[in-house]
Scaffold this motif. Structure first.
Motif, mmCIF file in Angstrom:
data_model
loop_
_atom_site.group_PDB
_atom_site.id
_atom_site.type_symbol
_atom_site.label_atom_id
_atom_site.label_comp_id
_atom_site.label_asym_id
_atom_site.label_seq_id
_atom_site.Cartn_x
_atom_site.Cartn_y
_atom_site.Cartn_z
ATOM 1 N N UNK D 95 0.857 -1.182 0.000
ATOM 2 C CA UNK D 95 0.000 0.000 0.000
ATOM 3 C C UNK D 95 0.888 1.225 0.000
ATOM 4 N N UNK D 96 0.332 2.323 -0.467
ATOM 5 C CA UNK D 96 1.168 3.503 -0.573
ATOM 6 C C UNK D 96 0.436 4.718 -0.012
ATOM 7 N N UNK D 97 1.204 5.551 0.674
ATOM 8 C CA UNK D 97 0.670 6.834 1.127
ATOM 9 C C UNK D 97 1.371 7.887 0.306
ATOM 10 N N UNK D 98 0.596 8.762 -0.273
ATOM 11 C CA UNK D 98 1.214 9.695 -1.209
ATOM 12 C C UNK D 98 1.695 10.952 -0.540
ATOM 13 N N UNK D 99 2.563 11.595 -1.305
ATOM 14 C CA UNK D 99 3.281 12.768 -0.854
ATOM 15 C C UNK D 99 2.362 13.860 -0.322
ATOM 16 N N UNK D 100 1.294 14.149 -1.082
ATOM 17 C CA UNK D 100 0.497 15.308 -0.732
ATOM 18 C C UNK D 100 -0.904 14.911 -0.306
ATOM 19 N N UNK D 101 -1.129 14.852 0.991
ATOM 20 C CA UNK D 101 -2.433 14.370 1.457
ATOM 21 C C UNK D 101 -3.569 15.314 1.074
ATOM 22 N N UNK D 102 -3.218 16.589 0.811
ATOM 23 C CA UNK D 102 -4.286 17.537 0.514
ATOM 24 C C UNK D 102 -4.984 17.186 -0.797
ATOM 25 N N UNK D 103 -4.260 16.605 -1.723
ATOM 26 C CA UNK D 103 -4.889 16.378 -3.015
ATOM 27 C C UNK D 103 -4.922 14.913 -3.409
ATOM 28 N N UNK D 104 -4.480 14.041 -2.531
ATOM 29 C CA UNK D 104 -4.442 12.644 -2.919
ATOM 30 C C UNK D 104 -5.737 11.900 -2.623
ATOM 31 N N UNK D 105 -6.660 12.587 -2.009
ATOM 32 C CA UNK D 105 -7.955 11.956 -1.781
ATOM 33 C C UNK D 105 -8.951 12.560 -2.755
ATOM 34 N N UNK D 106 -9.829 11.717 -3.246
ATOM 35 C CA UNK D 106 -10.820 12.236 -4.187
ATOM 36 C C UNK D 106 -11.737 13.214 -3.458
ATOM 37 N N UNK D 107 -11.922 14.392 -4.025
ATOM 38 C CA UNK D 107 -12.707 15.406 -3.317
ATOM 39 C C UNK D 107 -14.206 15.123 -3.300
ATOM 40 N N UNK D 108 -14.642 14.162 -4.095
ATOM 41 C CA UNK D 108 -16.097 14.021 -4.218
ATOM 42 C C UNK D 108 -16.684 12.829 -3.462
ATOM 43 N N UNK D 109 -15.836 12.062 -2.817
ATOM 44 C CA UNK D 109 -16.376 10.966 -2.028
ATOM 45 C C UNK D 109 -16.018 11.174 -0.560
ATOM 46 N N UNK D 110 -16.860 10.669 0.303
ATOM 47 C CA UNK D 110 -16.534 10.798 1.725
ATOM 48 C C UNK D 110 -15.327 9.922 2.018
ATOM 49 N N UNK D 111 -14.606 10.273 3.072
ATOM 50 C CA UNK D 111 -13.400 9.495 3.353
ATOM 51 C C UNK D 111 -13.770 8.058 3.676
ATOM 52 N N UNK D 112 -14.895 7.891 4.365
ATOM 53 C CA UNK D 112 -15.350 6.539 4.683
ATOM 54 C C UNK D 112 -15.533 5.723 3.424
ATOM 55 N N UNK D 113 -16.184 6.336 2.442
ATOM 56 C CA UNK D 113 -16.465 5.624 1.200
ATOM 57 C C UNK D 113 -15.176 5.245 0.494
ATOM 58 N N UNK D 114 -14.192 6.106 0.580
ATOM 59 C CA UNK D 114 -12.942 5.807 -0.104
ATOM 60 C C UNK D 114 -12.212 4.638 0.556
ATOM 61 N N UNK D 115 -12.275 4.605 1.857
ATOM 62 C CA UNK D 115 -11.633 3.469 2.539
ATOM 63 C C UNK D 115 -12.423 2.196 2.260
ATOM 64 N N UNK D 116 -13.719 2.325 2.337
ATOM 65 C CA UNK D 116 -14.605 1.190 2.088
ATOM 66 C C UNK D 116 -14.333 0.596 0.709
ATOM 67 N N UNK D 117 -14.162 1.499 -0.254
ATOM 68 C CA UNK D 117 -13.905 1.056 -1.625
ATOM 69 C C UNK D 117 -12.622 0.234 -1.691
ATOM 70 N N UNK D 118 -11.611 0.720 -0.962
ATOM 71 C CA UNK D 118 -10.342 0.006 -0.964
ATOM 72 C C UNK D 118 -10.512 -1.389 -0.371
ATOM 73 N N UNK D 119 -11.303 -1.467 0.692
ATOM 74 C CA UNK D 119 -11.505 -2.778 1.326
ATOM 75 C C UNK D 119 -12.252 -3.705 0.378
ATOM 76 N N UNK D 120 -13.285 -3.167 -0.232
ATOM 77 C CA UNK D 120 -14.105 -3.992 -1.121
ATOM 78 C C UNK D 120 -13.348 -4.443 -2.361
ATOM 79 N N UNK D 121 -12.338 -3.675 -2.732
ATOM 80 C CA UNK D 121 -11.605 -4.043 -3.942
ATOM 81 C C UNK D 121 -10.852 -5.357 -3.742
#
Ligand SMILES: Nc1ncnc2c1ncn2[C@@H]1O[C@H](COP(=O)(O)OP(=O)(O)OP(=O)(O)O)[C@@H](O)[C@H]1O
Ligand SMILES: Nc1ncnc2c1ncn2[C@@H]1O[C@H](COP(=O)(O)OP(=O)(O)OP(=O)(O)O)[C@@H](O)[C@H]1O
Ligand SMILES: [Mg+2]
Ligand SMILES: [Mg+2]
Ligand code: NI
Lengths: 340, 327, 612, 342, 348
Positions: D95-121
């Protein structure tokens, strides 16, 4: 603090941003970005302003320059009040007060070359063309850039070079005061060192006064004469540099000092981690603003807000327990780095 | 949210009234009125000035302009769009079915154009500077220099010379007035694809170009990298993460699309003989049938205002940063 | 028959039935008779129905599909016979022939009393008898001014309250002045179904208003009301949708039969498909969607039609027109006094006429099928004054034209290629419309181009017809182009060939100021040029002549005056084109088409039938 | 292959094509990460740290390409497997954590949904459960009231919190290797301290290996077990963290260490490395550091030094690694202010 | 900048094509074998083929044959046959239809058939040379398009920048005005103008008028977009920096914000031009717009937009190709210009 002779004197400066919901335009509250700070800078003096991200350092800098309109307070520059001044006079003041911006990249017009960017203030203040070129040459040299680099666009320079250009621009008008807003925070260590050295040199050579904003105490240390520590819109501690490192009075200062990583694996220090994030400036905690994160917080901290007071001569702090009755944990933590 | 909506609605209402004055003024600009038109049409031996006077009286055209305006707008507010001099019936009754067909045809065309445009845009962005990308860009600009009705005309010509035997319209004449039946639907299908093809083809370009640019920008954003690093499937990364955000500029564009629902088809409809509002509008303008023309323009304005409002709301929905940004 | 340019024009006269045998009728009508919905044919038809001598006796059935261009195109219905039946017909020579009116008689010294005798037993499409009450009702309402109906034709000529009903079929009308009966043979319908309209008439039912009556009558439009409005025509509108399909079905009470006693019409229905623009007609023709159409067709498409005859299953028609090609009408009362003076100078008009290359017009726009023609009636017309007038000033002679212009002192002083008048460029703005009134715009552009070669700055101003009218009304026009109707009977079309119309009659030749002058005996307005006064005088004489022979004589003199004075600047004869389904029979090879003969009605569409 | 290593990079070359030029952002890089170890990678901006990390995940975008070399992860060469297999690797194993946390998360999904998506993948579990797990992860990384925070969008969170979300996301897939690309560079010191603490703590809990990329030697000193120093696309030194700090054998490492302002030491002026990193488009022929090096000699300009063993678990790519120690002493004495001093 | 532009191959191709087109248009009188609206006796002739091998089988300098037309009453076909008995050699710099430039009379044309007619693109229904008309019409179209683009961009940019920069009341007022202008329906406006403007207006004024009307209905759109961009630029660091140096508002607007818009403006300009060319034909369709003898690509294309042209006289559609070529070349230039002015793409 001394009166009329100060280069810059800020009195009880406040800057509140109204927060409106974008859709309904309803006032949700106010961000008290700067909530009544006072400090002064003498000619040729460097005041370091440190604090966590979002505590209002940049806002303070901008408000002093009237890039933002202050909510209240006074800013005296060489005996003239800036905040109530009319626009034309302001232009003359600005000549003497320049800013180096936090983000060297975004504060330069990407469509102008470095030379043009440095030329900009000279054009604004109507310097003859020939002199401009000469001056630009000197400035580039001063900050250690070549002529060739001067012809490049901002994105074609490295972060350090860009920051130097930013300094050159600020110096162009031979100001008396430079407000440097985190000039090195985004840079590599190697470049960071270059910039800090440069600024120190300039101070010595030109007798500039600085307001040096940073979040890293180790950086500020090398250049400042005095240091003010901000937390959530307020100055919580202010004193001579040595004094601050030797005997910090405010627990926040202590944790700030503590958070700086020490590049020596042999020293395994006990971290006192600050819990949680900076609270919202819209709705700051009651009493001492630091109390929710302070390990030594007592009941009184929650209720009454400590005022900035002169604990020892020239050393101001805003903590109920500063001075005589510093709590134990705090003093322990302070002693740690000093051992090395 | 609610109060924003109300505020926007308030501004829209004011704009609407200003627009209605403007519209009324512009429609009234050409010299003469419907009566002049009626007389000019009645052949070489025309009616007398006396008849003209009588007609003006009957239609209220002899009143001062501001009075006519207030009567009209008063009616509009009560939901009465006025009376068509030309068709001798209430405007509302006249444009109802035409409005429906307009929305159906342009609606389908736009949906298709947007789907295709977005698809091509995405393809082009993902295969930047590939042959396919170049070809689509070239075709796109061709599309930009051919008006849709010309396209329709050429299409019809090709169809007729290949013996397809359909010259436009929506129905063969035996079905025009027939009640709905399976045959009628089939007949409709045989006709309706022509205008839809013409209109959508000429609307693809813009969507395609915007989508391409936007996609290229988004694909290089770090959060796309994050999504990929999560191990998501490629199509999921593209659709859920890239397209979702890349669509944003298209949303504001879609707001301007609403009035185009009517205006985007006018000339094509004339060429293809479609029972939509466009030709009626042109006719109304030419004959100075002012309430009919006015109704059409008001409808456009309403669609424009509504479209922009919805687009702004949709933008807020699609990009949560906009919704709660306190700046 | 008579002919012009080798075109055969068929004669179609009506004679009364000799003997009344058993009538045959269309199968659908027969079925209705069977079921009792309709009375038998003998009861529906007059005792002595008109017998139409047809070339070949037809069979019943089929639909004629046509197009129309919207509510203002009401003549589209009229021309095929789905609305309006004429009181009288005129022959190709302009001679009146009986139709609804069986006979007529002028009485009194100045022929101002007209006695009309209707054909007995004609019924409205709802079965009600057609009587003189229907005429009186129409005239009454028309003249009351309560309903905005056209006040021209017979309706305007009759003195109000001067009508006397003698019996159900005979009426005596008092005329303001002599009004030749054949004038009633155009578009107007000076009668209305009284029995039907009464129910909307506020004078009979005080819950109704005049607006109700107007909308039921719908004189200006052929709206939804036509579905109910009884007609006397062979077909009657049965279903109407705005900007959609109009369907007209056989009128079961139509009062004409063929020589074998078959009730006409043969064709069951007429369908009118709405086209928003005539530009879409060629595609429809090529797709075989139009069965019979002349109106609204552009001659420039003729070549295309001709080449696609086989594919579309139709025959393309090139028809001579009863109108002349667009003529340029100069504003003799032009606000610009210099221009006014110039326009009134015959020499100048000669130069303009000689400067037009009519052969180029014919070659470019009519495939060489029309010829340069002066402001003169067609050869077929009784008032044709002879070849010399027909060809007067029509040869292309730019040298003479230039000479004349130079002679008039119109010189290009600043050497910009344009002659100056009083230091200003000599500009003639020609208003035209992109429709049918002005003929093809390209034709006018050619004229303008030819004039520009003479150093006249001719500008073609193509605008909406109503704008043309507006410019005409406030006399802000310089010149306009319009086809010259009435090339068969100029006397009847005197508003175009002379100008006797009152200023409150809109849209006429010489313009408001001169009409005002004429009708106020010179007290108001702008004086007419001498030659128009002469033309008017001659026309008045011609109108007064009740004898055909005499009238033709006056007509010739009138025509000669118009031609030699270049009242209008003429171009060419005119052609129309059309298509007719190859299976439709009883369609003549060719005929003279045009408004003068009510378009397609001239070939009696009710005798057309589909070959089985 | 040494079973001790979870990841071994051997001779990695990653290049970018620009117009008609090719340049190597990463040029013949080799190093390994042991199981449960935190490997620090340091180097100035632009020296190829991120590209190395992205190469491991095969996420080089645009006109970049892995030219040569092997990346062996848990026994299989990542450069050879099919894309679909690689996809399954991502997140799940690495897994990777990217350099710039301000822009490395999709702005249109909730953080929960983004983590959930990763788990479901990577897990076939009901989405409700995935959500629960996402919330759990947020709690684990120290986000207060995770239930409600999970329903927030990234822009509603502070930088530190976003970085913690990134970490939560990476950890939610329970990877064997975590690549943290400058996880704290954009953050201020107090939050940096929190994040580093969090990473260490989790490493301890899960026996996870971490590749920690940074340019801050302070961070390295406090967290890493072993260090790789990169310069202009090459590894110039690698050693155990204590060895490195005690006995740096490459002048660049030394430079970096000295340039750092230190709270615990007093000095008038900071040491600076003169000049800037050479652009990867035109690299010098010899040692890439030659232009900035105080020890530079003729040989350095012509020849490229190889990475050689200079001590136990200590390698450096310098012809004069011995001299470095001497230099270090001089510097400590405060004789030298910047790298041009000799 | 120029040397960077030069490197953009497609852009250079676009520039060359566009320059050629411009030269042809500017010197239309010289390059066109016929006058702007000059009619000939040859109506609806297809493009003439140029021969080099004569009937005699020998090679000659390029020449054309004379044309003979015949209308076949039976088939309805207009047939044009080459009269091979006479050859008309094509000559450069040949004397022909006289024309005036600045009051002086010339009669030299670039190309023509000696002693005969030469219709490179054929003729239209009234015998005007399509090639000549494409040149003359193009000149007017391009002038109108450029004036419109300039006015639209100027007004739109100014209003958008002011609106976006000052915000508050100015923004409110300007945005409402913009909205109203967006609402102005150009069809009825065109009709109204057709009625009001004097029919014998001088061509120059007419051209300006058309450009003005087209601008009036399109600047609002630009203003909208520019406003959005300005709002963003206003918040950018470099604007802040300029303020801190005491730069005046106009300086900030024109020296800092404007350049940041230019790549967007270039795109808008390349889109405005084809739109204007086509919209102009719409106006003349309503009666407001150019009148013969003036012509434009829009009106020429309008003439082509009917069935018989597509079926029988396809060469009348050539103006459409001219529009396409111009639009494409402009677009390529725009792309290249954008790249060239974009400092980011330097050195790549
Ligand atoms: N224009 C604005 N409107 C509303 N709030 C603002 C605005 N600008 C700054 N703030 C808020 O004011 C507070 C102080 O911001 P400021 O930029 O001064 O912080 P800082 O100390 O400079 O932080 P950093 O170290 O990240 O630069 C923050 O909470 C920020 O969100
Ligand atoms: N997608 C790309 N296309 C072209 N060049 C690239 C790309 N990504 C990275 N590079 C180049 O590769 C070199 C190494 O970049 P890299 O991002 O690995 O540096 P880094 O060490 O991570 O620096 P930083 O500390 O700034 O993150 C740089 O010169 C960079 O310009
Ligand atoms: Mg800041
Ligand atoms: Mg990196
Ligand atoms: Ni005859």
């Amino acid at each position: 603090m001394s009166g009329g002779t100060a280069l810059l004197e800020v009195k009880n400066l406040k800057k509140y941003y109204p927060v409106k919901s974008k859709l309904s335009r309803k006032l949700l509250g106010q961000v008290k970005a700067v909530d009544g700070i006072s400090f002064s800078i003498q000619p040729g003096e460097v005041l370091g302003l440190v604090g966590e991200s979002g505590c209002g350092k940049s806002t303070a800098g901008c408000t002093v320059l009237r890039l933002e309109n202050a909510t209240s307070g006074e800013v005296w520059f060489e005996g003239q009040e800036i905040l109530s001044m009319d626009k034309r006079m302001l232009k003359d003041i600005r000549k003497n007060m320049q800013m180096v911006f936090q983000d060297s990249y975004s504060c330069m017009n990407p469509k102008m070359t470095i030379q043009e960017i440095i030329r900009e203030p000279l054009v604004i203040y109507k310097m003859p063309r020939r002199e401009q070129n000469e001056k630009i040459g000197r400035l580039l040299e001063l900050v250690g850039l070549t002529r060739e680099q001067g012809g490049r666009y901002p994105h074609e320079l490295s972060g350090g070079q860009r920051q130097r250009a930013g300094i050159a621009r600020a110096l162009a008008l031979e100001p008396k005061l430079i407000i440097a807003d985190e000039p090195v925070s985004a840079l590599d260590v190697s470049i960071q060192a270059q910039i800090i050295n440069l600024m120190a040199d300039l101070k010595k050579e030109l007798g500039l006064g600085y307001l040096f904003i940073a979040h890293d105490l180790s950086v500020v240390k090398h250049i400042s004469d005095r240091i003010a520590v901000m937390y959530l819109g307020k100055i919580v501690e202010q004193c001579e540099k040595k004094e601050l490192y030797a005997s910090p009075l405010h627990p926040y200062t202590v944790s700030l000092l503590n958070a700086v990583p020490i590049p020596d694996p042999e020293i395994k220090k006990e971290r006192i981690l600050l819990e949680g994030d900076l609270p919202s400036p819209i709705d700051p905690p009651s009493g001492c603003r630091f109390h929710p994160r302070c390990s030594g917080a007592k009941e009184c901290c929650r209720i009454s807000e400590p005022q900035l007071r002169e604990v020892t001569p020239g050393h101001f702090a805003a903590c109920h327990f500063a001075g005589g009755n510093v709590s134990e944990t705090v003093s322990e933590a302070v002693s740690e780095p000093g051992e090395v | 949210m609610k109060s924003y909506f109300v505020r926007r609605l308030g501004v829209a209402v004011i704009t609407f009234f200003l627009a209605s004055i403007l519209i009324f003024f512009i429609i009234q600009l050409p010299p003469g009125d419907f009566v002049t038109y009626a007389i000019s049409q009645s052949g070489d031996s025309a009616g007398s000035a006396q008849v003209a006077e009588k007609m003006r009286q009957q239609y209220g055209l002899d009143r001062p302009v501001y009075e006519q305006y207030f009567r009209w707008i008063g009616g509009v507010v009560r939901g009465d769009l006025g009376y068509s001099f030309l068709y001798k019936k209430p405007v509302m009754e006249l444009i109802k079915s035409e409005f429906l067909w307009t929305v159906i045809i342009t609606g389908i065309s736009f949906v298709l154009a947007w789907a295709a445009g977005m698809f091509i845009g995405i393809y082009s962005a993902l295969h930047k500077y590939s042959i396919g990308d170049h070809v689509f860009t070239f075709l796109g600009f061709l599309g930009l220099s051919i008006p849709p009705f010309f396209l329709a005309l050429i299409l019809i010509y090709l169809l007729i010379s290949s013996g397809y035997g359909i010259a436009g319209g929506l129905f063969s004449s035996q079905f025009v007035n027939a009640p709905w039946s399976l045959e009628k639907v089939m007949d409709l299908m045989k006709h309706i694809w022509i205008p839809i093809a013409a209109i959508s083809l000429s609307n693809i370009t813009e969507v395609m170009r915007i989508m391409r640019g936007s996609m290229i920008e988004v694909m290089s954003q770090p959060y796309i990298m994050t999504a990929r690093a999560k191990g998501l499937k490629k199509h999921r990364v593209i659709i859920r993460h890239a397209v979702r955000i890349a669509m944003n500029p298209l949303i504001s564009l879609a707001g301007l699309l609403a009035p185009k629902l009517i205006s985007g088809i006018v000339v094509t409809a004339v060429v293809l003989n479609l029972p939509v509002m466009g030709p009626t509008f042109i006719q109304a303008l030419k004959s100075q049938d002012m309430y009919l023309a006015g109704a059409y323009l008001l409808l456009t304005v309403i669609l424009l205002l509504a479209g922009n409002l919805i687009a702004d709301l949709a933008l807020g929905w699609s990009d949560p940063r906009i919704r709660l940004d306190s700046k | 028959g008579c002919g012009s340019a080798g075109i055969q024009v068929p004669e179609r006269t009506l004679t009364k039935a000799q003997d009344t045998g058993v009538y045959k009728e269309a199968p659908d009508l027969a079925a209705k008779v069977e079921s009792g919905e309709l009375p038998p044919a003998e009861e529906r038809l007059p005792e002595e129905p008109y017998v139409e001598q047809v070339e070949s006796v037809g069979t019943y059935g089929g639909t004629i599909r046509r197009v129309y261009t919207g509510v203002s195109d009401w003549n589209s219905l009229n021309y095929i016979g789905a609305r309006h039946e004429l009181l009288v017909y005129v022959s190709q020579e302009g001679v009146a022939q009986p139709n609804l009116v069986e006979s007529w008689e002028y009485q009194g010294d100045d022929n101002t009393t007209l006695v009309l005798k209707l054909h007995k037993g004609i019924k409205w499409s709802d079965g009600e008898p057609f009587t003189v009450d229907d005429i009186l009702y129409d005239l009454g309402v028309r003249q009351s001014g309560n309903v905005p109906l056209e006040q021209n034709g017979l309706g305007a000529a009759v003195v109000s309250d001067g009508a006397k009903k003698i019996d159900d079929y005979t009426v005596e009308l008092k005329l303001k002045e002599y009004y030749p009966i054949e004038y009633a043979a155009t578009f107007e319908q000076p009668y209305a179904p009284e029995h039907y309209l009464k129910q909307f008439d506020p004078r009979y039912d005080d819950t109704k208003t005049w607006e109700d009556l107007t909308s039921a009558w719908c004189s200006y439009t052929n709206g939804k009301g036509l579905e109910d409005l009884p007609q006397l025509s062979p077909w009657k509108v049965s279903s109407y949708t705005d900007n959609g399909l109009i369907v007209a079905e056989r009128n079961p009470y139509y009062w004409k039969v063929d020589q074998e006693g078959n009730q006409l019409p043969y064709v069951d229905t007429i369908e009118f498909k709405y086209v928003a623009s005539t530009d879409s007609i060629p595609a429809m023709v090529a797709a075989g969607e139009i069965d019979f159409q002349v109106r609204n067709m552009q001659f420039s498409d003729y070549s295309y039609y001709k080449q696609n005859e086989e594919a579309g299953g139709y025959r393309a028609l090139a028809l001579s027109s009863s109108s002349l090609g667009p003529c340029i009408r100069l504003n003799y009362a032009c606000e610009d006094l210099k221009l006014r003076e110039l326009f009134r100078d015959l020499e100048f008009r000669k130069a303009l006429s000689l400067g037009i290359d009519r052969e180029a017009i014919s070659d470019s726009l009519y495939f060489g099928l029309v010829e340069g023609w002066g402001a003169c009636p067609l050869e077929v017309a009784p008032s044709y004054p002879g070849e010399e007038y027909a060809k007067m000033y029509t040869e292309y002679d730019p040298d003479t034209a230039n000479e004349i212009l130079d002679g008039l002192g119109l010189e290009d002083t600043n050497n910009d290629g344009i002659r100056e008048i009083d230091g200003k460029p000599l500009t003639i703005v020609i208003d035209t419309e992109d429709g049918y009134g002005s003929g093809p715009v390209k034709g006018i552009e050619l004229v303008a181009e030819h004039w520009r070669k003479l150093g006249i700055d001719a500008v073609v101003n193509t605008i909406e017809r109503s704008l043309m009218l507006a410019r005409w009304q406030d006399n802000s026009y310089t010149a306009y182009a319009w086809k010259l109707d009435g090339a068969v009977d100029p006397v009847r079309f005197n508003y175009a060939w002379a100008d006797l119309s009152a200023p409150d009659y809109l849209w006429h030749n010489v313009g408001v100021p001169m009409q005002a002058w004429y009708h106020s005996d010179g007290k108001e307005g702008v004086e007419m040029p001498r030659f128009i006064q002469d033309i008017n005088a001659k026309c008045v004489e011609a109108l007064g002549a009740t004898d055909d022979e005499k009238r033709a004589g006056y007509g010739k003199e009138l025509s000669a005056l118009v031609a030699e004075n270049l009242f209008v600047i003429p171009t060419t004869t005119y052609m129309e084109c059309g298509v007719v389904n190859a299976k439709l029979k009883n369609v003549p090879e060719t005929w003279i088409s045009g408004n003068e003969f009510c378009g397609e009605k001239h070939i009696h569409p009710w005798i057309l039938y589909y070959e089985q | 292959m040494d079973d001790n290593y979870i990841l071994e990079i051997k001779g990695l070359q990653t290049c970018f094509y620009q117009e008609d030029k090719v340049y190597y952002a990463v040029d013949d890089v080799s190093f390994g990460i042991r199981r449960g170890e935190i490997l620090g990678i340091v180097g100035e901006s632009g020296c190829g740290k991120s590209v190395t990390a992205l190469s491991v995940l095969r996420l080089i975008s645009g006109k970049g390409k892995i030219k040569k070399g092997a990346i062996e992860f848990d026994g299989c060469d990542l450069t050879q497997i099919r894309e679909e297999e690689m996809r399954k690797m991502r997140g799940r194993k690495i897994a990777m954590i990217f350099q710039d946390p301000m822009i490395s998360l999709s702005p249109v999904y909730t953080v929960g949904a983004q983590i959930q998506e990763a788990i479901l993948a990577h897990n076939k579990i009901p989405s409700k459960e995935a959500w629960r797990k996402a919330v759990e992860m947020l709690e684990k990384v120290g986000i207060p009231s995770p239930e409600s925070r999970a329903k927030e969008y990234p822009h509603q969170m502070s930088g530190g919190m976003r970085q913690r979300v990134m970490i939560a996301m990476a950890l939610s897939m329970d990877p064997k290797l975590l690549i943290a690309d400058e996880p704290t560079t954009a953050l201020d010191v107090t939050i940096q301290a929190q994040i580093l603490d969090l990473i260490m703590q989790i490493r301890k809990e899960r026996q996870m290996s971490v590749m920690l990329i940074t340019h801050d030697l302070g961070v390295i000193a406090e967290t890493a077990d072993r260090v790789v120093v990169m310069y202009a696309g090459k590894v110039v030194e690698s050693a155990d963290v204590r060895t490195l700090f005690k006995n740096p054998s490459h002048p660049y490492t030394l430079g970096l260490m000295n340039a750092l302002p230190r709270l615990d030491r007093e000095c008038e002026r900071l040491y600076t490395i003169k000049g800037t990193v050479p652009s990867p488009a035109d690299l010098p022929q010899g040692c890439r550091y030659a232009g900035r090096c105080p020890l530079c000699e003729e040989r350095c300009l012509k020849e490229q030094p190889e990475l050689v063993k200079v001590g136990e678990d200590h390698e450096a790519a310098c012809f004069f690694s011995k001299k470095t120690a001497e230099l270090r002493r001089k510097m400590a004495a405060g004789d030298i202010r910047d790298s041009s001093g000799i | 900048m120029w040397h960077r532009f030069k490197r953009h191959k497609v852009g250079m191709a676009g520039l060359i094509i566009f320059t050629v087109i411009m030269v042809l248009l500017v010197f239309a009188e010289f390059f066109a074998p016929y006058g702007e609206s000059q009619t000939t006796r040859y109506a609806s002739t297809p493009p003439q083929s140029i021969h080099i091998r004569g009937e005699d089988g020998k090679l000659h300098t390029p020449f054309v044959y004379g044309l003979e037309s015949e209308f076949n009453l039976k088939t309805g076909e207009m047939t044009w046959t080459e009269d091979t008995s006479k050859r008309y050699p094509l000559k450069l710099f040949i004397k022909g239809e006289p024309y005036r430039i600045l009051g002086m009379k010339f009669d030299l044309h670039f190309i023509g058939a000696e002693g005969g007619d030469f219709f490179l693109f054929g003729t239209n229904s009234i015998g005007q040379d399509v090639f000549s008309r494409v040149l003359y019409g193009g000149r007017i179209s391009i002038i109108i398009a450029f004036i419109t683009a300039v006015i639209t961009l100027f007004l739109g940019t100014l209003a958008g920048m002011i609106s976006g920069y000052f915000q508050g009341a100015a923004d409110m007022v300007i945005q409402r005005i913009v909205e109203l202008f967006l609402i102005i329906p150009n069809v009825p406006l065109g009709l109204a103008l057709a009625a009001f403007l004097p029919a014998d207006m001088s061509p120059v004024i007419l051209m300006l008028g058309v450009a003005l009307v087209l601008s009036v209905v399109s600047w609002g759109n630009v203003a909208r977009q520019v406003r959005g961009k300005t709002l963003a630029a206003r918040e950018s660091g470099y604007v802040r920096a300029a303020v801190s140096m005491g730069a005046s508002t106009p300086r900030i607007l024109f020296r800092h914000i404007l350049p940041s818009l230019n790549s967007h403006l270039i795109v808008l300009a390349t889109l405005t031009i084809p739109q204007t060319i086509l919209a102009e034909s719409g106006l003349s369709f309503l009666g407001f717009g150019l009148r013969p003898p003036m012509t434009s690509w829009g009106t020429l294309l309008k003439e082509a937009q009917n069935f018989r042209v597509i079926a029988l006289y396809p060469w009348i559609m050539i103006p459409g190709l001219a529009i396409m070529l111009t639009v494409l070349s402009l677009n390529f230039i725009g792309d290249a210009l954008r790249d060239a002015t974009d400092p980011y793409s330097r050195g790549q």
